[in-house]
Design a protein around this motif. Structure first.
Motif, mmCIF file in Angstrom:
data_model
loop_
_atom_site.group_PDB
_atom_site.id
_atom_site.type_symbol
_atom_site.label_atom_id
_atom_site.label_comp_id
_atom_site.label_asym_id
_atom_site.label_seq_id
_atom_site.Cartn_x
_atom_site.Cartn_y
_atom_site.Cartn_z
ATOM 1 N N GLY A 146 1.373 -1.253 -0.519
ATOM 2 C CA GLY A 146 0.441 -0.024 0.329
ATOM 3 C C GLY A 146 0.582 1.107 0.205
ATOM 4 N N PHE A 147 0.591 2.333 -0.800
ATOM 5 C CA PHE A 147 1.215 3.505 -0.840
ATOM 6 C C PHE A 147 0.717 4.636 -0.255
ATOM 7 C CE2 PHE A 147 1.739 0.682 -4.242
ATOM 8 C CZ PHE A 147 3.443 0.238 -3.759
ATOM 9 N N ARG A 148 1.763 5.393 0.433
ATOM 10 C CA ARG A 148 0.678 6.641 0.330
ATOM 11 C C ARG A 148 -0.116 6.509 1.293
ATOM 12 N NH1 ARG A 148 2.176 11.151 -2.173
ATOM 13 N NH2 ARG A 148 0.456 12.745 -1.364
ATOM 14 N N GLY A 149 -1.666 7.138 1.277
ATOM 15 C CA GLY A 149 -2.295 6.907 2.305
ATOM 16 C C GLY A 149 -2.220 5.497 2.777
ATOM 17 N N CYS A 150 -2.558 5.099 1.832
ATOM 18 C CA CYS A 150 -2.803 3.261 2.152
ATOM 19 C C CYS A 150 -1.493 2.621 2.848
ATOM 20 C CB CYS A 150 -2.764 2.941 0.853
ATOM 21 S SG CYS A 150 -4.350 3.257 -0.152
ATOM 22 N N ILE A 192 -1.470 -9.093 -1.176
ATOM 23 C CA ILE A 192 -2.726 -8.577 -0.172
ATOM 24 C C ILE A 192 -2.280 -6.463 -0.752
ATOM 25 C CG2 ILE A 192 -3.597 -7.689 2.054
ATOM 26 C CD1 ILE A 192 -2.061 -10.175 3.339
ATOM 27 N N ALA A 193 -3.617 -6.330 -1.672
ATOM 28 C CA ALA A 193 -2.823 -4.701 -2.752
ATOM 29 C C ALA A 193 -4.461 -4.869 -1.934
ATOM 30 C CB ALA A 193 -2.938 -5.280 -4.163
ATOM 31 N N ILE A 194 -3.340 -3.339 -1.441
ATOM 32 C CA ILE A 194 -4.345 -1.988 -0.399
ATOM 33 C C ILE A 194 -4.692 -0.724 -1.213
ATOM 34 C CG2 ILE A 194 -5.028 -1.151 1.542
ATOM 35 C CD1 ILE A 194 -3.274 -2.639 2.982
ATOM 36 N N SER A 195 -5.600 -0.769 -1.538
ATOM 37 C CA SER A 195 -6.007 0.665 -2.794
ATOM 38 C C SER A 195 -6.412 1.735 -3.219
ATOM 39 C CB SER A 195 -5.206 0.461 -4.279
ATOM 40 O OG SER A 195 -4.937 1.399 -5.063
ATOM 41 N N TYR A 196 -7.194 3.204 -2.442
ATOM 42 C CA TYR A 196 -8.462 3.509 -2.712
ATOM 43 C C TYR A 196 -7.803 5.068 -3.221
ATOM 44 C CZ TYR A 196 -9.042 0.585 1.974
ATOM 45 O OH TYR A 196 -10.082 -0.277 2.301
ATOM 46 N N PRO A 197 -8.866 5.716 -3.873
ATOM 47 C CA PRO A 197 -8.702 6.998 -4.654
ATOM 48 C C PRO A 197 -7.710 7.632 -4.229
ATOM 49 C CG PRO A 197 -11.031 5.775 -4.359
ATOM 50 C CD PRO A 197 -10.492 5.339 -3.222
ATOM 51 N N ARG A 198 -7.355 8.569 -5.124
ATOM 52 C CA ARG A 198 -6.847 8.532 -6.393
ATOM 53 C C ARG A 198 -6.081 6.772 -6.298
ATOM 54 N NH1 ARG A 198 -4.836 13.329 -8.761
ATOM 55 N NH2 ARG A 198 -3.952 13.469 -5.961
ATOM 56 N N ALA A 213 2.511 -15.062 -12.158
ATOM 57 C CA ALA A 213 3.016 -15.804 -11.436
ATOM 58 C C ALA A 213 1.531 -16.688 -10.825
ATOM 59 C CB ALA A 213 3.693 -15.600 -10.235
ATOM 60 N N ASP A 214 -0.038 -16.666 -10.725
ATOM 61 C CA ASP A 214 -0.548 -17.434 -10.471
ATOM 62 C C ASP A 214 -0.076 -17.618 -8.951
ATOM 63 O OD1 ASP A 214 -2.590 -19.226 -10.710
ATOM 64 O OD2 ASP A 214 -2.082 -20.681 -10.705
ATOM 65 N N ALA A 215 -0.178 -16.241 -7.921
ATOM 66 C CA ALA A 215 -0.138 -16.628 -6.617
ATOM 67 C C ALA A 215 -2.049 -15.221 -6.507
ATOM 68 C CB ALA A 215 0.167 -15.580 -6.422
ATOM 69 N N ARG A 216 -2.171 -15.923 -5.422
ATOM 70 C CA ARG A 216 -3.216 -15.640 -5.240
ATOM 71 C C ARG A 216 -3.282 -13.884 -4.830
ATOM 72 N NH1 ARG A 216 -4.953 -20.617 -1.042
ATOM 73 N NH2 ARG A 216 -2.643 -20.112 -0.691
ATOM 74 N N ILE A 217 -4.468 -13.149 -4.870
ATOM 75 C CA ILE A 217 -4.889 -12.021 -4.666
ATOM 76 C C ILE A 217 -5.961 -11.264 -3.991
ATOM 77 C CG2 ILE A 217 -4.703 -9.562 -6.198
ATOM 78 C CD1 ILE A 217 -3.488 -10.966 -8.381
ATOM 79 N N ILE A 218 -5.161 -10.799 -2.798
ATOM 80 C CA ILE A 218 -5.940 -10.111 -1.952
ATOM 81 C C ILE A 218 -6.087 -8.904 -2.053
ATOM 82 C CG2 ILE A 218 -7.778 -9.422 0.626
ATOM 83 C CD1 ILE A 218 -6.029 -12.452 1.266
ATOM 84 N N VAL A 219 -8.084 -7.800 -2.071
ATOM 85 C CA VAL A 219 -7.794 -6.138 -2.361
ATOM 86 C C VAL A 219 -8.539 -5.545 -1.886
ATOM 87 C CG1 VAL A 219 -8.281 -4.955 -3.665
ATOM 88 C CG2 VAL A 219 -7.030 -6.647 -4.952
ATOM 89 N N LEU A 220 -8.310 -4.879 -0.628
ATOM 90 C CA LEU A 220 -8.471 -3.557 -0.301
ATOM 91 C C LEU A 220 -8.715 -2.363 -0.529
ATOM 92 C CD1 LEU A 220 -7.752 -6.229 1.737
ATOM 93 C CD2 LEU A 220 -7.709 -4.324 3.993
ATOM 94 N N THR A 221 -10.333 -2.216 -1.175
ATOM 95 C CA THR A 221 -9.913 -1.081 -1.630
ATOM 96 C C THR A 221 -12.315 -0.510 -1.516
ATOM 97 O OG1 THR A 221 -10.706 -0.496 -4.462
ATOM 98 C CG2 THR A 221 -11.443 -2.826 -3.585
ATOM 99 N N LEU A 236 -12.188 -7.046 -0.034
ATOM 100 C CA LEU A 236 -12.335 -6.192 1.659
ATOM 101 C C LEU A 236 -13.065 -4.728 0.453
ATOM 102 C CD1 LEU A 236 -9.959 -8.182 3.296
ATOM 103 C CD2 LEU A 236 -12.480 -8.839 2.655
ATOM 104 N N LEU A 237 -14.481 -4.178 1.291
ATOM 105 C CA LEU A 237 -14.369 -3.584 0.347
ATOM 106 C C LEU A 237 -15.203 -1.940 2.194
ATOM 107 C CD1 LEU A 237 -16.968 -4.693 -1.788
ATOM 108 C CD2 LEU A 237 -14.556 -3.270 -2.512
ATOM 109 N N SER A 238 -14.480 -1.205 1.814
ATOM 110 C CA SER A 238 -14.911 -0.290 2.472
ATOM 111 C C SER A 238 -14.533 1.384 2.100
ATOM 112 C CB SER A 238 -14.037 -0.365 3.370
ATOM 113 O OG SER A 238 -12.848 0.401 3.660
#
Length: 288
Positions: A146-150, A192-198, A213-221, A236-238
């Motif tokens: 996760g970057f910046r605020g994330c 586990i990728a965490i990304s919200y606008p922008r 790579a066929d890895a499994r991916i979880i996203v928080l957005t 996972l949403l909020s």
């Protein structure tokens, strides 16, 4: 609940099994957008054939057509909300100037926070957290990004996971080091990728690498139609709207807390032993 899909359900003549499918779709339409007909059938305890037949009785050409309908409905709701989180900070400040200067600013802040937390329970079924926890626990390496605020959310989640699991890698620098960190991700690992606008473009690159790579991916957005959810296994949403020019990360932190509860519930003795070993060093050095 989705009013447009509920109107179709009310008009349809359904069997008891089809009613069960329709009820699940109505209550969990956000998650249904990301589920296959087979997965939905297994979740309800019926066949994918029954799921597809229900979709057709609701007036769709098939299951994917219904998913597109549900996704477009969400996009319309997002458009009506104004999409202010996508504005640059100065433009966002102009949009929120009246709110920031309002005499009841503190109440407005709390209302925004409470609303964002409420969206967690509106947009996520409990079993979505269980699925995410199962992916994390069964993965060899866990990459939290996760970057910046994330970055604050990524650091919290990465730190909590590192307490009980080995091979947790937290990535918060949005430069070439982020690419290098996930370049060797494999099919036994998860991202586990965490990304919200922008949304940070670096996240898209990391997901592309993980998918290849066929890895499994979880996203928080913030929404299921966010661009990084396309190749995800679990979303996972909020919401993160706030009374200020910045995103509010209170709700994403609550997501982390719920997710960690699901991880702890299924933790084995190795995780407990790791906690004891960690505590021995923490107490010895006064690092608590």
């Amino acid at each position: 609940m989705n009013t447009r899909i509920d109107n179709r359900i009310k008009k349809a003549i359904l069997t008891e099994t089809e009613k069960k499918v329709a009820e699940y779709i109505s209550k969990n339409f956000v998650n249904v957008c990301a589920m296959s007909a087979l997965s939905l059938g297994e979740k309800i305890g019926t066949s994918d054939t029954s799921v597809i037949r229900t979709a057709r009785k609701l007036g769709f050409t098939g299951y994917s057509d219904m998913q597109s309908f549900l996704a477009s409905t969400m996009q319309e709701e997002i458009a009506r909300s104004g999409g202010i989180n996508f504005l640059p900070p100065a433009a966002r400040f102009d949009k929120k100037r009246d709110l920031i200067n309002a005499p009841d600013l503190y109440q407005q802040v709390m209302q925004k926070i409470n609303h964002n937390i409420d969206t967690i329970f509106e947009k996520n079924a409990e079993d979505v957290f269980t699925s995410a926890a199962e992916i994390i626990l069964s993965s060899q390496r866990k990459f939290v990004m996760g970057f910046r605020g994330c970055a604050s959310v990524a650091q919290l989640l990465g730190g909590c996971l590192n307490d009980v699991l080995k091979d947790v890698h937290t990535v918060t620098d949005a430069d070439s080091r982020a690419i290098g960190a996930v370049l060797d991700i494999g099919r036994k690992d998860c991202l586990i990728a965490i990304s919200y606008p922008r949304y940070a473009h670096m996240i898209f690159t990391a997901i592309e690498i993980a998918k290849k790579a066929d890895a499994r991916i979880i996203v928080l957005t913030d929404k299921l139609t966010a661009p990084m959810t396309k190749h995800s296994d679990v979303v996972l949403l909020s919401e993160v709207d706030s009374a200020t020019i910045n995103n509010s990360y209170v709700a994403p932190n609550v997501i982390v807390e719920i997710l960690m509860a699901a991880v702890h519930r299924n933790l084995d003795e190795k995780g407990r032993a790791r906690l004891e070993e960690l505590e021995r060093y923490i107490s010895g050095k006064g690092l608590y």
